[in-house]
Scaffold this active site. Structure first.
Site, PDB file in Angstrom:
ATOM      1  CB  SER A  21      -0.869  -0.022   1.254  1.00  0.00           C
ATOM      2  OG  SER A  21      -1.625   1.146   1.328  1.00  0.00           O
ATOM      3  CG  ASN A  69       5.630   7.723   4.196  1.00  0.00           C
ATOM      4  OD1 ASN A  69       4.525   8.230   4.379  1.00  0.00           O
ATOM      5  ND2 ASN A  69       5.940   6.485   4.571  1.00  0.00           N
ATOM      6  CB  CYS A 130      -0.914   5.033   9.268  1.00  0.00           C
ATOM      7  SG  CYS A 130      -0.318   6.621   8.632  1.00  0.00           S
ATOM      8  CB  THR A 193       7.111   3.052   8.033  1.00  0.00           C
ATOM      9  OG1 THR A 193       5.945   3.714   8.509  1.00  0.00           O
ATOM     10  CG2 THR A 193       7.044   2.910   6.528  1.00  0.00           C
TER      11      THR A 193
HETATM   12  C1  SIN Z   1       0.910   7.582   5.068  1.00  0.00           C
HETATM   13  O1  SIN Z   1       0.012   7.825   4.231  1.00  0.00           O
HETATM   14  O2  SIN Z   1       1.289   8.448   5.866  1.00  0.00           O
HETATM   15  C2  SIN Z   1       1.559   6.242   5.130  1.00  0.00           C
HETATM   16  C3  SIN Z   1       0.589   5.174   5.436  1.00  0.00           C
HETATM   17  C4  SIN Z   1       1.094   4.144   6.392  1.00  0.00           C
HETATM   18  O3  SIN Z   1       2.235   4.190   6.829  1.00  0.00           O
HETATM   19  O4  SIN Z   1       0.326   3.264   6.755  1.00  0.00           O
END
Ligand code: SIN
Length: 303
Positions: A21, A69, A130, A193
């Protein structure tokens, strides 16, 4: 001939390679580069009930052997998804999985009910990991009580294959994998992450607007591999390994450690064809090693 196929719950995958994703858009971005039907599945960008603008820029930063990110779940919401994206992804000849997110348990449940009605979506990935949102996300997935509550509520609302995406930002990830299994998930995917940060010494400011963000790429692979091995030894449901997989050998490491399937993420930003190359590499490895079935290498290091 090598059999690359596997089953998660009642869902058949033609091979163990799935795109992660947030790294594969909605699939159509890759149409010019690969034949999506060569993949086991694709997980679409995280979806929420309402449109989300995401976090302010900058929200990406390169780091040694990886990237940070802090996108913040930017997406156009489930109405747009049903109207504009679903008709396109329905045509894909692979498993299309929707990654669902929310700020409250009620959001997750409402979203799960909506996605349950979409005939061509055979599975959801419940994202409780997330690290880039103020409410929901990792807050659910790092507390065993709320993790159980949200998984239980979504399970009651969703009748197809439920995959729970786990956070590595916990002391013992096996606890969350066990909760997922106990609450009826067919699979767990890990790792999302790792919470990290970077500083720009020139401006003397954090590299990300949100200061912290999620680290992915080869830098996280040893940690991810260790967690996949721990989880695979703690639960009976299939484990989907994620974390810095850049090559077929990386994917095979995860499978030998206990993953039934893998997700390829950051690598697709560097080479949009990498997921298919990984399918081919796994097939060649199995043939060279004279294995007739990909399942023969899952958890092999324990034998
Ligand atoms: C994000 O959109 O910030 C990343 C999504 C995630 O790490 O699950």
């Amino acid at each position: 001939m090598v059999n690359l196929g596997l089953t998660i719950g009642n869902l058949k995958f033609r091979n163990p390679v799935i795109t992660a994703s947030g790294t594969f858009g909605n699939g159509s971005e890759f149409d010019d580069f690969i034949d999506i039907s060569r993949l086991g599945g694709v997980v679409l960008k995280g979806t929420t009930l309402e449109l989300r603008e995401g976090n302010p820029y900058p929200r990406m930063a390169e780091t040694a052997s990886g990237m940070l990110n802090s996108v913040g779940l930017q997406n156009k919401g489930i109405d747009y998804f049903e109207r504009e994206i679903y008709p396109r992804v329905s045509a894909y000849d692979t498993n299309v999985i929707v990654n669902i997110n929310g700020s409250y348990i009620e959001d997750y449940v409402a979203l799960a009910e909506r996605v349950n009605r979409l005939e061509k979506i055979p599975a959801i990935e419940l994202n409780i990991s997330c690290p880039n949102v103020k409410m929901g996300g990792m807050a659910f997935g790092t507390n065993p009580v709320t993790a159980r509550e949200v998984i239980r509520a979504v399970r009651a609302a969703y009748s197809k294959v439920l995959i729970v995406k786990l956070s590595p930002n916990v002391t013992d990830i096996t606890e969350f994998a066990r909760i997922s299994e106990e609450e009826g998930a067919e699979s767990v995917s890990l790792i999302n992450t790792l919470l990290g940060m970077a500083v720009d010494v020139k401006s003397m400011k954090p590299s990300l607007s949100t200061i912290t963000g999620g680290l992915s790429g080869p830098a996280v692979k040893p940690v991810a591999l260790r967690m996949v091995w721990q989880v695979a030894n703690a639960v009976r449901i299939p484990v989907i390994g994620i974390g810095g997989i850049m090559t077929a050998n990386d994917a095979i490491e995860f499978m030998l450690a206990g993953a039934s399937a893998v997700q390829v993420g950051t690598a697709s930003f560097i080479d949009p064809q990498v997921s298919v190359k990984i399918v081919e590499g796994i097939e060649k490895y199995l043939a060279d090693k004279k294995f007739s079935d990909v399942k023969d290498i899952t958890g092999r290091i324990n034998r």
